[in-house]
Design a protein around this motif. Structure first.
Motif, short mmCIF file in Angstrom:
data_model
loop_
_atom_site.label_atom_id
_atom_site.label_comp_id
_atom_site.label_asym_id
_atom_site.label_seq_id
_atom_site.Cartn_x
_atom_site.Cartn_y
_atom_site.Cartn_z
N UNK A 39 0.85 -1.18 0.00
CA UNK A 39 0.00 0.00 0.00
C UNK A 39 0.89 1.23 0.00
N UNK A 40 1.24 1.76 -1.18
CA UNK A 40 2.15 2.90 -1.28
C UNK A 40 1.68 4.12 -0.49
N UNK A 41 0.36 4.21 -0.22
CA UNK A 41 -0.17 5.36 0.52
C UNK A 41 0.09 5.23 2.01
N UNK A 42 0.48 4.05 2.44
CA UNK A 42 0.66 3.79 3.88
C UNK A 42 2.05 4.20 4.34
N UNK A 43 2.29 5.47 4.40
CA UNK A 43 3.58 5.97 4.87
C UNK A 43 3.50 6.22 6.37
N UNK A 44 3.47 5.14 7.11
CA UNK A 44 3.29 5.26 8.55
C UNK A 44 4.62 5.54 9.25
N UNK A 45 4.67 6.65 9.96
CA UNK A 45 5.91 7.02 10.65
C UNK A 45 5.91 6.58 12.11
N UNK A 46 4.79 6.01 12.57
CA UNK A 46 4.68 5.65 13.98
C UNK A 46 5.18 4.23 14.20
N UNK A 47 6.46 4.12 14.48
CA UNK A 47 7.07 2.80 14.59
C UNK A 47 6.63 2.04 15.84
N UNK A 48 6.25 2.77 16.90
CA UNK A 48 5.76 2.08 18.09
C UNK A 48 4.47 1.33 17.77
N UNK A 49 3.64 1.94 16.96
CA UNK A 49 2.40 1.29 16.55
C UNK A 49 2.72 0.01 15.78
N UNK A 50 3.63 0.10 14.84
CA UNK A 50 4.00 -1.08 14.05
C UNK A 50 4.60 -2.16 14.94
N UNK A 51 5.33 -1.76 15.95
CA UNK A 51 5.90 -2.75 16.86
C UNK A 51 4.80 -3.51 17.59
N UNK A 52 3.75 -2.82 17.96
CA UNK A 52 2.64 -3.50 18.64
C UNK A 52 1.96 -4.50 17.71
N UNK A 53 1.77 -4.15 16.46
CA UNK A 53 1.18 -5.09 15.51
C UNK A 53 2.10 -6.29 15.31
N UNK A 54 3.38 -6.03 15.28
CA UNK A 54 4.36 -7.10 15.12
C UNK A 54 4.31 -8.07 16.30
N UNK A 55 4.26 -7.52 17.49
CA UNK A 55 4.20 -8.36 18.68
C UNK A 55 2.90 -9.16 18.75
N UNK A 56 1.82 -8.54 18.29
CA UNK A 56 0.52 -9.22 18.31
C UNK A 56 0.50 -10.45 17.42
N UNK A 57 1.40 -10.49 16.45
CA UNK A 57 1.48 -11.63 15.54
C UNK A 57 2.79 -12.38 15.71
N UNK A 58 3.31 -12.33 16.94
CA UNK A 58 4.51 -13.10 17.31
C UNK A 58 5.67 -12.88 16.36
N UNK A 59 5.83 -11.62 15.91
CA UNK A 59 6.95 -11.20 15.06
C UNK A 59 6.96 -11.88 13.69
N UNK A 60 5.81 -12.34 13.25
CA UNK A 60 5.68 -12.89 11.90
C UNK A 60 5.36 -11.75 10.95
N UNK A 62 4.70 -11.54 7.72
CA UNK A 62 3.56 -11.74 6.83
C UNK A 62 2.24 -11.52 7.54
N UNK A 63 2.09 -12.12 8.72
CA UNK A 63 0.84 -11.98 9.47
C UNK A 63 0.67 -10.56 9.99
N UNK A 64 1.76 -9.95 10.43
CA UNK A 64 1.68 -8.59 10.97
C UNK A 64 1.34 -7.58 9.88
N UNK A 65 1.92 -7.75 8.69
CA UNK A 65 1.62 -6.82 7.59
C UNK A 65 0.16 -6.95 7.15
N UNK A 66 -0.34 -8.18 7.11
CA UNK A 66 -1.75 -8.39 6.74
C UNK A 66 -2.66 -7.73 7.77
#
Length: 255
Positions: A39-60, A62-66
């Motif tokens: 999603x080229x429009x998804x220029x998310x600068x909030x890395x803490x948010x992305x870290x939470x999504x990553x942790x929620x999917x056990x650092x996978x 593929x699953x975290x990006x979905x």
């Protein structure tokens, strides 16, 4: 686009200070690249948010990006103007069934919910869903500038009966929180739990992910005072539970 809902990241200038494990932050960078590639429009600068999504999917990755891409799609429809206003949830707020006030000993904002004040027959599902988003966003604004990303809650079910029995609302709230606010919930104390609620809980429980299940604590009446005082300072504990904090109603923030 701005991802929103991450007040802590805003307070840190929109970027993580890279506290924590370096390998985890490397995965966050990989996740960001994966999301922006799809999603080229998804220029998310909030890395803490992305870290939470990553942790929620056990650092996978593929699953975290979905999960993150699904969140972005949800946000566009759930919050088309970027946020929910108090006017959009006035009927829910008028019930005074929920208070966002005080902090626990870990610095987590506290959410106090009185289940017997929710009347299933009177609720509008769409407004209720907006209310859940409104409360979660407001709670996130009360997080400290750094070091704490979660909130805690006390759910008081004294007087809860069939009029308050609302499986649909429980499932909607759970879905919003788990899929769009991952790793925000720290702990929930369920107190004064009646049998009728346990019947509802058995229906909802299979829909709770394993990590979230561990965060719900059923407190027996005999252990209530000790449990709450172990987690919350007396000055931050509501008068209803033997503390000194006077609950003053939900104060709607400026939008």
């Amino acid at each position: 686009m701005e991802c929103g809902g991450d007040e802590q990241a805003k307070q840190n200038g929109g970027h993580g200070s890279c506290d924590g494990d370096a390998s985890e932050w490397k995965k966050v960078a990989e996740l960001r690249a994966a999301v922006e590639a799809q999603d080229p429009a998804a220029k998310c600068k909030f890395v803490y948010m992305m870290r939470r999504f990553l942790r929620a999917r056990d650092h996978n990755i593929g699953k975290a990006s979905a999960m993150f891409l699904k969140y972005l799609a949800w946000k566009r429809t759930a919050k088309p103007n970027g946020s929910i206003t108090a006017d959009e949830v006035r009927n829910e707020l008028a019930q005074e069934k929920l208070y966002v006030q005080g902090h626990d000993k870990m610095g987590r904002p506290m959410v106090y919910l009185f289940g017997a004040r929710h009347i299933a027959a009177k609720r509008d599902l769409n407004e209720f869903k907006r209310f859940v988003v409104y409360i979660l966003d407001t709670t996130c604004t009360k997080l400290p500038p750094a070091g704490q990303e979660k909130f805690a809650s006390v759910v008081d079910l004294k007087g809860f009966g069939y009029a308050n029995y609302d499986i649909r609302a429980m499932l909607e709230a759970l879905d919003i929180m788990q899929n769009n606010y991952p790793e925000r919930l720290g702990r929930v104390f369920l107190i004064h739990v009646p049998y009728v609620f346990m019947a509802a809980w058995k229906m909802v429980y299979p829909f709770i992910d394993d990590n979230t299940k561990k965060k719900f604590v059923f407190v027996a009446d005999k252990n209530l005072d000790a449990t709450l005082r172990d987690a919350i300072e007396e000055s931050q504990l509501p008068e209803e539970f033997g503390g000194k904090l006077k609950l003053q109603g939900f104060n709607a923030p400026c939008n």
